[in-house]
Design a protein around this motif. Structure first.
Motif, mmCIF file in Angstrom:
data_model
loop_
_atom_site.group_PDB
_atom_site.id
_atom_site.type_symbol
_atom_site.label_atom_id
_atom_site.label_comp_id
_atom_site.label_asym_id
_atom_site.label_seq_id
_atom_site.Cartn_x
_atom_site.Cartn_y
_atom_site.Cartn_z
ATOM 1 N N ALA B 162 39.524 34.894 51.603
ATOM 2 C CA ALA B 162 39.527 34.585 50.176
ATOM 3 C C ALA B 162 38.586 33.418 49.871
ATOM 4 N N LEU B 163 38.406 32.522 50.851
ATOM 5 C CA LEU B 163 37.536 31.354 50.642
ATOM 6 C C LEU B 163 36.079 31.656 50.950
ATOM 7 N N ALA B 164 35.788 32.887 51.423
ATOM 8 C CA ALA B 164 34.467 33.175 51.987
ATOM 9 C C ALA B 164 33.323 32.780 51.062
ATOM 10 N N LEU B 165 33.445 33.092 49.780
ATOM 11 C CA LEU B 165 32.312 32.888 48.876
ATOM 12 C C LEU B 165 32.381 31.545 48.164
ATOM 13 N N ASP B 166 33.193 30.616 48.675
ATOM 14 C CA ASP B 166 33.406 29.348 47.990
ATOM 15 C C ASP B 166 33.683 29.582 46.520
ATOM 16 N N PRO B 167 34.715 30.373 46.216
ATOM 17 C CA PRO B 167 34.957 30.739 44.827
ATOM 18 C C PRO B 167 35.392 29.529 44.014
ATOM 19 N N ALA B 168 35.111 29.611 42.704
ATOM 20 C CA ALA B 168 35.558 28.542 41.815
ATOM 21 C C ALA B 168 37.013 28.740 41.456
ATOM 22 N N LEU B 169 37.514 29.956 41.693
ATOM 23 C CA LEU B 169 38.867 30.315 41.289
ATOM 24 C C LEU B 169 39.513 31.082 42.427
ATOM 25 N N LEU B 170 40.703 30.644 42.790
ATOM 26 C CA LEU B 170 41.350 31.237 43.951
ATOM 27 C C LEU B 170 42.731 31.734 43.549
ATOM 28 N N PHE B 171 43.027 33.003 43.871
ATOM 29 C CA PHE B 171 44.362 33.553 43.612
ATOM 30 C C PHE B 171 45.084 33.712 44.938
ATOM 31 N N LEU B 172 46.294 33.216 45.003
ATOM 32 C CA LEU B 172 47.050 33.292 46.252
ATOM 33 C C LEU B 172 48.406 33.910 45.964
ATOM 34 N N ASP B 173 48.727 35.005 46.642
ATOM 35 C CA ASP B 173 50.045 35.612 46.453
ATOM 36 C C ASP B 173 50.926 35.232 47.639
ATOM 37 N N GLU B 174 51.851 34.335 47.414
ATOM 38 C CA GLU B 174 52.778 33.845 48.440
ATOM 39 C C GLU B 174 52.050 33.380 49.703
ATOM 40 N N PRO B 175 51.203 32.356 49.565
ATOM 41 C CA PRO B 175 50.397 31.923 50.707
ATOM 42 C C PRO B 175 51.218 31.304 51.825
ATOM 43 N N THR B 176 52.328 30.651 51.516
ATOM 44 C CA THR B 176 53.050 29.951 52.588
ATOM 45 C C THR B 176 54.256 30.730 53.081
ATOM 46 N N ALA B 177 54.502 31.932 52.531
ATOM 47 C CA ALA B 177 55.618 32.727 53.041
ATOM 48 C C ALA B 177 55.295 33.125 54.471
ATOM 49 N N GLY B 178 56.213 32.892 55.374
ATOM 50 C CA GLY B 178 55.980 33.266 56.771
ATOM 51 C C GLY B 178 55.244 32.209 57.573
ATOM 52 N N LEU B 179 54.948 31.064 56.973
ATOM 53 C CA LEU B 179 54.326 29.976 57.756
ATOM 54 C C LEU B 179 55.418 29.009 58.220
ATOM 55 N N ASP B 180 55.186 28.382 59.371
ATOM 56 C CA ASP B 180 56.129 27.362 59.809
ATOM 57 C C ASP B 180 55.968 26.138 58.903
ATOM 58 N N PRO B 181 56.987 25.264 58.827
ATOM 59 C CA PRO B 181 56.930 24.166 57.857
ATOM 60 C C PRO B 181 55.713 23.259 58.037
#
Ligand SMILES: Nc1ncnc2c1ncn2[C@@H]1O[C@H](COP(=O)(O)OP(=O)(O)OP(=O)(O)O)[C@@H](O)[C@H]1O
Ligand SMILES: [Mg+2]
Lengths: 378, 265
Positions: B162-181
């Motif tokens: 998602a960061l590949a093109l250095d976007p000015a706008l980033l949409f994240l759908d549940e980015p931290t679900a499933g990550l350790d604290p």
């Protein structure tokens, strides 16, 4: 105006050198650096020590920061000590972030050694041998599951069996009807012209009935079913493999063999012989239509002669091959489904392999039948 | 420019949006404005239409009615060429990752770069490796296939893409679900760092109360098919709306708030 505003303007990034000092200018962003030319002949780097002035940089993003860092690293490798000065605070912060994250990711491991031709050949052979063994053990597992279900018939999944007979058998009727009819027409047409030449019109009955009943109808039906049903078995099991549904079944205590393979195997063993009989009838009908139209052999004459020339044996030999073909198609289809690993791509690949392999094996088995049956004089 | 465009700084402006699947309406007359450089979270119960709203905003779902503007440009009924240029300017992290399963992580990150730029292959690989590092993955992840990654690593690989093109706008759908604290905390930090150094605008769906407190400027609460609350966390948690109270007043909601208060003190 709308199209212009959808894309922000940018200044291309550039490096300008005067004696003793180089300035970075423009936007050091993904767009800006696309045409950035840093070859020594176009920039004209000073001889030794370089002071790189970053105060002229307009905008910067992570890609631009990376370009700037690799530029500095390249220059230092070419023994130009570099001092970066004048960077705005927020640009410096981004540069630090990029530097820190790259460092914490660590270095790349060395690429694996390339394989020689001989090694590749050897590995391929071993791989295929191994595949053969795994397929054999799959057949063994299916046989064990079948025996287990025979001992505990209550555990048998009747719904799955009838569902499979419907999709593999009943739904295939139209396409089989059309193809078998056309095959009958073609055989009668091609053979009929030769027979007419010798005035042996009535022998069209032998020609159509024997070729279709003994060889072509079982083969065509099997090939259509391999393309239609075998491929769907692979795709279904393969997709379930990708989405971990197969693992979920195991966890719940349902052996995937019992639910996914045995009903399909039995369903096809029932459906394919029936489809073959259906194809027999339709192809003979195609031949009859052609015989009347082309050779003046009426339906009455044709049907009169049919039982006299077609023995029960040749009919049964044709239909008797069908369960074997069915087992080949179902086992190859399911086996290839279980071989799917992890990706959508792999589902497509295994489905292709499944169709090619089952058609190949069906034709090979047919050839084997001819040789063996010929040997014992049938 | 007409009046409905909102202030010039609105990167996303949704007006009177209706979306439906068959005969069920998911959003009815929904309004939402997101300003440049803001980190905005969308929250709401499961099935309240957060993912659907994101899909409408990123042009994957045709709204039944209403207007959506991205960077001031109307996207309802947009042409193909304009949509392509617009897609260059935002990145999306899907709820299930949606990495291309036949490509390695590095190739996955390189896909948008190859599609939208004319950089040489070596530089694209370098940029891809940087994004993988930015997302907090070790360098050797680049050569792996998605199926060889754990659930949390998949999320981060998807973030790298998602960061590949250095976007000015980033949409994240549940980015931290499933990550350790620890990784979830590092993720919040990364979002804040990127926002501050790049002026990134971030729109994220999250149920992670820590993320809501640590990383967001404003939080939009979806319920009753509309945005029923849109304010900074401090203010939103004081809302009187029964849905919002039920969401934040549970034991978890209170724990996260107290923890934040302690940290601030
Ligand atoms: N393709 C679809 N077809 C029909 N209904 C759908 C479809 N996608 C979503 N829905 C419905 O739309 C509603 C909103 O779904 P959505 O995925 O936006 O929820 P969400 O807020 O993202 O939930 P969660 O927090 O669980 O991810 C749900 O009731 C869902 O059943
Ligand atoms: Mg969702």
């Amino acid at each position: 105006m709308a199209t212009d505003s959808s894309y922000p303007a940018f200044e291309p990034a550039i490096v300008r050198c005067e004696p003793g000092r180089c300035r970075c200018e423009g936007d050091w962003t993904l767009d800006g650096i696309e045409k950035l030319d840093l070859r020594p002949q176009s920039v004209g780097w000073p001889k030794d020590h370089i002071e790189l002035d970053g105060s002229g940089i307009g905008a910067i993003d992570t890609t631009g920061a990376l370009r700037l860092l690799t530029l500095i690293a390249e220059l230092e490798r070419a023994s130009h000590p570099v001092r970066l000065v004048g960077l705005r605070e927020e640009h410096q912060a981004l540069l630090d972030l990029v530097q820190e994250r790259r460092a914490s990711a660590g270095a790349l491991a060395a690429a694996p050694r390339p394989q020689g031709h001989l090694e590749r050949l050897g590995r391929t052979v071993l791989h295929h041998l191994n595949n053969g063994l795994v397929f054999l053990s799959f057949i063994g597992e299916a046989a064990v599951a079948l025996a287990r279900l025979a001992l505990h018939p209550a555990r048998f999944r009747w719904r799955a069996l009838f569902g499979n007979i419907e999709t593999a058998g009943v739904h295939a009727l139209p396409i089989i009807a059309l193809l078998a009819f056309m095959m009958g027409v073609v055989i009668a047409y091609q053979g009929g012209r030769q027979l007419e030449f010798y005035g042996a019109n009535i022998f069209i009955v032998e020609l159509v009935a024997l070729t279709m009943l003994r060889e072509l109808a079982p083969l065509i039906t099997a090939i259509v079913v391999a393309g239609r049903t075998g491929s769907s078995y692979t795709a279904q099991i393969g997709t379930m493999q990708v989405t971990e549904e197969v693992d979920a079944l195991r966890t719940i205590g349902i052996p995937p063999m019992d639910l996914l393979v045995i009903p399909k195997l039995l369903a096809l063993t029932v459906a394919l012989p029936l489809l073959t009989v259906f194809a027999d009838a339709l192809s003979v009908f195609g031949g009859m239509v052609m015989a009347q139209a082309l050779l003046d052999v009426g339906f009455d004459d044709f049907l009169d002669r049919l039982p006299k020339v077609v023995t029960l044996t040749s009919f049964l030999l044709g239909v008797g091959k069908a369960p074997v073909f069915a087992a080949i198609i179902a086992l190859v289809g399911c086996y290839q489904g279980f071989r799917v690993r992890g990706s959508a791509d792999s589902v497509g690949r295994q489905t292709t392999v499944s169709v090619v392999q089952s058609i190949f094996l069906v034709i090979a088995a047919d050839a084997l039948f001819s040789v063996v049956l010929g040997g014992i004089g049938l | 420019m007409n009046e409905a465009a909102g202030p010039a700084t609105a990167v996303v402006a949704v007006r009177g949006l209706w979306t439906r699947f068959g005969s069920t309406a998911i959003h009815e007359n929904l309004d939402l404005d997101i300003d440049r450089g803001e980190v905005v979270a969308l929250v709401g119960g499961s099935g309240s239409g957060k993912t659907t709203l994101l899909r409408a905003i990123i042009m994957l779902l045709q709204p039944a009615a209403g207007s959506i503007k991205l960077f001031g440009q109307e996207i309802v009924g947009i042409g193909d060429a304009a949509a392509f240029r617009l897609r260059r300017r935002f990145g999306m992290l899907f709820q299930q990752g949606a990495l291309f399963s036949s490509l390695t992580v590095r190739e996955n990150v390189a896909v948008p770069l190859r599609e939208h730029t004319r950089l040489p292959a070596r530089q694209i690989a370098e940029i891809a490796d940087l994004k993988i590092a930015l997302a907090g993955l070790p360098a050797d992840t680049g050569g792996k296939l998605p199926r060889e990654l754990s659930g949390g690593m998949l999320k981060r690989a998807a973030l790298a893409r998602a960061l590949a093109l250095d976007p000015a706008l980033l949409f994240l759908d549940e980015p931290t679900a499933g990550l350790d604290p620890v990784s979830a905390g590092a993720f919040d930090e990364l979002v804040v760092q990127l926002k501050e150094s790049l002026g990134l605008t971030v729109v994220m769906v999250t149920h992670d109360l820590d993320t809501l407190w640590q990383a967001t400027d404003r939080v939009a609460f979806l319920g009753e098919k509309r945005v029923i609350g849109y304010a900074p966390m401090q203010e939103l948690t004081r809302s009187e709306h029964p849905l919002i109270r039920a969401y934040f007043e549970g034991p978890r909601g209170r724990a996260a708030r107290e923890q934040t208060a302690c940290r601030a003190a």
